[in-house]
Each structure stands twice: as structure tokens, then as C-alpha cells.
Write a protein that holds these residues in place. Structure first.
Motif, mmCIF file in Angstrom:
data_model
loop_
_atom_site.group_PDB
_atom_site.id
_atom_site.type_symbol
_atom_site.label_atom_id
_atom_site.label_comp_id
_atom_site.label_asym_id
_atom_site.label_seq_id
_atom_site.Cartn_x
_atom_site.Cartn_y
_atom_site.Cartn_z
ATOM 1 N N GLN A 396 -80.068 -86.227 -27.322
ATOM 2 C CA GLN A 396 -81.019 -87.263 -26.853
ATOM 3 C C GLN A 396 -80.552 -87.904 -25.667
ATOM 4 O O GLN A 396 -81.360 -88.052 -24.705
ATOM 5 C CB GLN A 396 -81.287 -88.294 -27.998
ATOM 6 N N GLY A 399 -81.103 -85.699 -22.988
ATOM 7 C CA GLY A 399 -82.489 -85.416 -22.970
ATOM 8 C C GLY A 399 -82.787 -86.479 -21.562
ATOM 9 O O GLY A 399 -83.861 -86.242 -20.777
ATOM 10 N N ALA A 408 -86.960 -82.648 -26.912
ATOM 11 C CA ALA A 408 -85.874 -83.330 -27.690
ATOM 12 C C ALA A 408 -86.397 -83.780 -29.029
ATOM 13 O O ALA A 408 -85.901 -83.757 -30.034
ATOM 14 C CB ALA A 408 -85.382 -84.751 -26.869
#
Length: 667
Positions: A396, A399, A408
Motif C-alpha cells: 500500500q 501504491g 492495491a
């Protein structure tokens, strides 16, 4: 008192009565409790699985008296002591302490009747697995400390804390059991066969010092430290079967060797300080263990291989644990310090002062966590290979720098084929888990609606029972993904509990629940409760716990974990509790269930905004939940859920205004 069958797991005739399957009659205590079979031993005698003929339920029954007491005077003293102990144990109400239902005295024994629990002992888990991962051991230790705090606040000492007396239930709940040799603080030192009562490897050294006052709270905390060491290191810190062997090892080498304890090392060291005055009490140990679980990079405690999932979850193949090779039997040489490791002196116990000890422990734990995680030097329980929560959380972060958010999210979902939601089990109208295993109520409907918006159908949702006192720890420990449990949103809670809220999805008022007919007081308004200085009960760690005292109400020294326990005290005519404080809609459910005995007072000022809680280190989930809740509040679902679940409690003919959602992350 482990490996016990609950009432739902016992076979027999059509109604499950034991007489349908037991060929011969059994001893019956006081014409009520039929002893069926021994299910464990310890303390002064055996624990029996028994049948309560009056209430038609299975219970556990244990005798408190040492039947080997020699003289009449010894027997009389032991009888009096057992009476007092049984009375004290019956007053302890805590989720991490076995519930005592009754006390029975016969001609030659004092019996306590306890709740019969399903589960296996920690000793069984250690026998099977050898060693537990640090996160899981810390979680079990935290619950043990919580139970000991409740026991000590009742002025009772357990005196035999060890893995065999710790029950680990399905879903992870930990319960202290076997109080057969418990005693009061300040009671005369009692020995058996000329020695101190207890299990040698877990007995604190001060119990054998000249002029020792006997067991204290600190000696229970020593046993907790031994148990924590055994969980993570796979062996006892001080070897020996006999008392003299164990105590000799403590004197010769008071610092046990740590190989895999990682951030738990400083906690264990503090608990195994030979001077009892230097050990943390149960509340401090609880705080220290919470800090271990809250350390950045500490993975959530995963269920050990082969453990049973929550009752509502389907059985899935066990996830293997990554376990480093265990140490050989008995103490060995101190392993070499790897390059870049924290010097051993940083892990030494901090100064004896309470503030200094806690501060020193936190510094050492943080340093140990960083270094040992980097080197892989402590046992990690993994959620899966290449797709666990921590792995996804790391992606994450990447991301946000360019990886597509939807991609994600799909990675997040791929790591969780099922969504686990913490909810309360005993709040009529809000969230109720009935005997058939069905969940219902406004919180449950909100949870299902959120799950659908997140891409899960109802069959992929598992509900997990939580309480006001443990919901934050269940969330932080990774046992649940979300908590929807009448959780009042406050900035203080976010900071203290290490969580984040999305909401509110409902705003409740504040109120008091009282007996409909009181022999001593007329309680028709909140001011009557305050003016008469009657005891008010509320759940521990609720927003009311501190507010009541500040507002001039009288509260008991110790509060239970659930409002249901408060209501039980309120209905008990022998209890000092005359009112329960909580949210109006929550209390309205209890009043509706028992209108003959309970009444709800008019709502007071202020509101309690309910939020959906999640871990603070999962911003992706928080953003998704926020968007989902916004959609639910804007559509037709919310008023429909209100009219179905809450209108019968509030008496409203139409749904109120929808709560205004706080800004979502990034807004």
C-alpha cells in the motif's frame, strides 16, 4: 480444567441429559450437582464435569479443601479459609477469569461450581507446537495479565499460574482456571506436606526466603514471567523438577538466556526480577504487553497451526508457522551478538522506580524490535506466504507512489478471502448473537452493508464477539479487520487504542437504566441517582467510566467488561448496584427484554457517535470503508435498518436525520 466439553458438545438422549448415557448413578452434591467424570486435576483435588439438575446445564465442580489435613483444628481452619476463598472467587467477573456460579459446603468439603469451558490448555498448545510466535505469546500474556488484575483487585491470589491453568478457547480468548489453591492477600501462609503450595518451576524465590510473608501479587507476576518465557523460548527459564533444584538455578543464574523472545525480552526480564518489589504489577504488565503488540512492524498474532477459527467461520486448512530451530534442553551458552545488534546492557532491567522502569522498558523493547526484526532473530507467526497483512500493507505504501489504488485493493482482498468483523454479542436491537448462532441488530446490518460495498457477500463475513474492554486489542492484534460494536468515536480513543474511526453511522443519547421497583430509593430521574449516591455500573474502558465520576456519580472500584454484566448486577437484589450508565438505545434493548424489572430513565444531554474502527496502519481499508459508509448513509438502506432494528426500542415512527459523516482520508 482443560480439554472440557461444553453443554452443546455433549451427547446423550433427546435432551442431552447425562442419565441417558451414564450407566450407573454418580455422586450428587446437595441433591443438585451430579459428578460425571474428572476432567482435570490440580490444586487440592480433581475438577469434575458435572450436571446441574436444577438449571439443566453442564458445569465444572472442584473441591477446595485439602482432604489430607491431619488434625481437627487443621481441618476447621482449612474449612473457614475455603469458605472465604469461595466467596471471594464468586465475586470476580472478568472474561479472562473462569466464572464461579455457586459455592456448596458439605460435611467434609467446600465446593465451587464453575462455568464449563471448551478449549485446550496452554500446556497442550506448547506440548504440540513447542514454541509460540512473539505476537501470539504477547496476546496470551496480555489476557493473562488482564485476568490477574481482576483477581488481585478482588484481593485474591491465584498461587498456581502456569500453562496448565491457562485455557485458550476457540477464537483466542484466554481464561485463567483452577483456583483450587487460591488465597487471600494477608492470609496465613499455608503449606502442604511441609512445603509451599504450588508448582516448583513457577514458584517465586521470595516464597523461600527466611521470614517470608508468603505469596503476594508479585509472586503471581513471577509465574506470568516464567510462562511468557516458556511460550517464546520453548523451555523453562530455571530447570528442575524439585523446589530445591529450581531455586538453586535461580540463585546461581538469575538471568535466563534469551534467544527468541525479541521485544518480549524486556517484559520477561522485568517480571523475573528476583526482588518482588522491583516487579511490575498486573496493570503495568498489561501496559507493557500492549506496547509490544503496538510496536511498529510487529505482526498481528496469528492462530497457531491447527487452532480452531471463530465459531462463525468455516474451518480452513491451518496456516503453517515459521519457527526457527528451538533451543536444546536446559540452559546453554549465550549466543554471540550478531553484527549491528543491540548491546546486551540495553536490555537490562530499567531502574526500580515505576516511571523509570516503564520508560527503560519501552526504549529497550523498541530497540530489540527493530534489530531482531531485521535479523529475523525471533519467532514470527505468519498469516500466509507472500500475501499476509504486513506484506499487503507494505505494498500500500508503494501504491501511494504510483501503483493503481484499485490494484492495491484487489491485493488487499486477495490476502483476505473472508472479512472478519468484531461485534458485541449481548446488545438487543444493536448486536445480538443468539443460541442458534445467528447475529442480528442494527450494528450487524451496518456491517453486512459495508461488507457488500467492499465486495464480500454475507457468506464471506465472519463475526467475532468483542467487548468494550477488548475490542481495541482484538483489532490491533489482527483478530478482526473491522469493529462495528457501538464504538463511540473520540480522538482520545484513536490515540490511546491505536485505531482509526470512520463515521459516525449512528448518534445515540446518554441515559441510565434502573430497577423498576426499588425497596430503598425512588429513582425516576438522573438527579435521583446522583443525590442518593447509589452505585452506578458501566463497562470498563467505556466513555462513561471517567465521565460518571467527574459528573458526581458514585461508581464501584471495579467495573465489568460488558454492560450485560452490569445489568446482572442491577437485577441482583444483594448487589449495591442501582443503576447502569450507557447509551439510551443500548439500555433500551435491555429494558425491552425485561420490562417487569427494568426501566429506562429520560435521556440526558450529549450524544455518543458510533464509528467503524480499524487499525491505524491500514489507510487503504479506511478509505474504502469511508466511501462505502457514505453510500449507505445516502441511500435507502440506513432508514430501513433503523426502522427494523431500533424503532422498536426508541418508539420513533420515523427514522431520525442521518448522521453527518466525518471527512474521509484525502478529502
Amino acid at each position: 480444567m482443560h480439554n472440557q466439553d461444553g453443554s452443546n458438545g455433549v451427547g446423550g438422549g433427546p435432551d442431552g441429559h447425562p442419565e441417558d448415557r451414564v450407566p450407573a448413578p454418580h455422586a450428587v452434591i446437595e441433591g443438585r450437582y451430579e459428578l460425571l467424570e474428572p476432567v482435570g486435576s490440580g490444586g487440592m483435588g480433581e475438577v469434575w464435569k458435572s450436571y446441574d439438575r436444577r438449571l439443566r446445564r453442564f458445569v465444572a465442580v472442584k473441591g477446595l479443601l485439602d482432604t489430607t489435613a491431619a488434625s481437627p483444628d487443621t481441618k476447621r481452619a482449612a474449612l473457614q479459609r475455603a469458605r472465604r476463598e469461595a466467596e471471594a472467587l464468586a465475586k470476580i467477573e472478568h472474561q479472562n477469569v473462569v466464572t464461579v456460579h455457586d459455592q456448596i459446603e458439605t460435611a467434609d468439603q467446600v465446593w465451587i461450581v464453575m462455568k464449563l469451558l471448551e478449549g485446550r490448555s496452554l500446556a497442550d498448545l506448547l506440548s504440540r507446537d513447542g514454541v509460540l510466535g512473539v505476537p501470539r505469546a504477547a496476546d496470551i500474556g496480555l489476557q493473562m495479565a488482564q485476568g490477574l488484575r481482576a483477581v488481585h483487585e478482588a484481593a485474591v491470589l491465584h498461587r498456581d499460574v502456569k500453562p496448565g491453568n491457562v485455557l485458550v478457547r476457540d477464537g483466542g480468548q484466554v481464561v485463567l482456571v483452577d483456583f483450587g489453591i487460591a488465597t487471600f492477600e494477608g492470609a496465613d501462609r499455608v503449606t502442604r506436606y511441609g512445603g509451599v503450595i504450588g508448582t516448583p518451576p513457577y514458584l517465586a524465590p521470595e516464597l523461600f526466603a527466611p521470614g517470608s510473608p508468603g505469596p503476594t501479587r508479585a509472586s503471581d507476576l513471577w509465574a506470568l514471567g516464567v510462562t511468557l518465557y516458556e511460550m517464546v523460548e520453548g523451555r523453562l527459564p530455571f530447570a528442575g523438577r524439585e523446589v530445591w533444584e529450581v531455586q538453586a538455578h535461580i540463585q546461581q543464574a538469575p538471568e535466563p538466556v534469551f534467544r527468541y523472545a525479541g521485544p518480549l525480552g524486556p517484559v520477561i526480564r522485568a517480571l523475573l526480577v528476583t526482588d518482588p518489589a522491583g516487579r511490575p504489577d498486573a496493570a503495568s504488565a498489561e501496559e507493557m504487553l500492549r506496547e509490544v503488540l503496538a510496536e511498529p512492524g510487529t505482526p498481528p498474532p496469528a492462530r497457531a497451526a491447527g487452532s480452531t477459527p471463530p465459531p462463525t467461520a468455516p474451518t480452513t486448512p491451518p496456516t503453517p508457522a515459521l519457527v526457527l530451530p528451538g533451543p536444546g534442553p536446559g540452559p546453554g551458552p549465550e549466543p554471540a551478538t550478531p553484527a549491528g545488534a543491540v548491546p546486551p546492557e540495553l536490555l537490562e532491567p530499567a531502574p526500580r522506580g515505576e516511571r523509570g522502569r516503564r520508560r527503560g522498558w519501552k526504549v529497550a523493547a523498541a530497540a530489540a524490535c527493530v534489530v531482531l526484526l531485521a535479523g529475523g532473530g525471533w519467532v514470527l507467526a505468519q498469516n500466509g506466504s507472500g500475501g499476509g497483512r504486513d506484506d499487503v500493507s507494505g505494498r500500500q505504501g508503494a501504491g501511494s507512489g504510483g501503483v493503481d489504488t484499485e490494484q492495491a485493493w484487489q491485493q488487499w482482498k486477495n490476502a483476505r478471502k473472508r472479512l472478519t468483523i468484531g461485534a458485541k454479542e449481548d446488545q438487543p436491537g444493536l448486536s445480538l448473537h443468539d443460541r442458534k448462532g445467528v447475529w442480528s441488530g442494527f450494528d450487524i446490518d451496518i456491517a453486512y452493508a459495508l461488507a457488500r460495498e467492499l465486495g464480500y457477500d454475507e457468506k464471506q463475513v465472519d463475526f467475532y464477539g468483542v467487548t468494550t474492554a477488548n475490542r481495541a486489542s482484538k483489532l490491533r492484534n489482527g483478530e478482526v479487520d473491522l469493529v462495528v460494536a457501538s464504538y463511540s468515536m473520540t480522538p482520545e480513543r484513536e490515540k490511546r487504542d491505536g485505531i482509526r474511526f470512520v463515521g459516525p453511522y449512528y448518534k445515540a443519547g446518554t441515559s441510565l437504566l434502573v430497577r423498576r421497583k426499588s425497596a430503598r430509593y425512588d429513582l425516576d430521574e438522573a438527579v435521583d441517582v446522583k443525590r442518593n449516591h447509589v452505585d452506578v455500573c458501566t463497562a470498563r474502558d467505556s466513555t462513561y467510566a471517567d465521565r460518571l465520576r467527574k459528573d458526581g456519580y458514585t461508581t464501584g472500584k471495579w467495573q465489568p467488561d460488558t454492560y450485560k454484566e452490569c445489568v446482572k448486577r442491577l437485577l441482583d437484589r444483594n448487589s449495591s448496584v442501582y443503576a447502569v450508565a450507557s447509551d439510551d438505545v443500548l439500555l433500551a434493548g435491555y429494558a425491552k427484554d425485561d420490562p417487569a424489572h427494568l426501566k429506562l430513565l429520560p435521556s440526558g444531554s450529549g450524544t455518543e457517535p458510533y464509528g467503524v474502527a480499524m487499525r491505524k496502519d491500514d489507510p487503504l481499508l479506511r478509505g474504502r470503508v469511508c466511501s462505502a459508509l457514505r453510500k449507505i448513509l445516502a441511500g435507502a438502506e440506513w432508514p430501513e435498518m433503523y426502522m427494523k432494528d431500533l424503532s422498536p426500542l426508541t418508539g420513533r415512527k420515523t427514522a431520525p436525520n442521518r448522521p453527518e459523516l466525518q471527512p474521509c482520508p484525502g478529502e
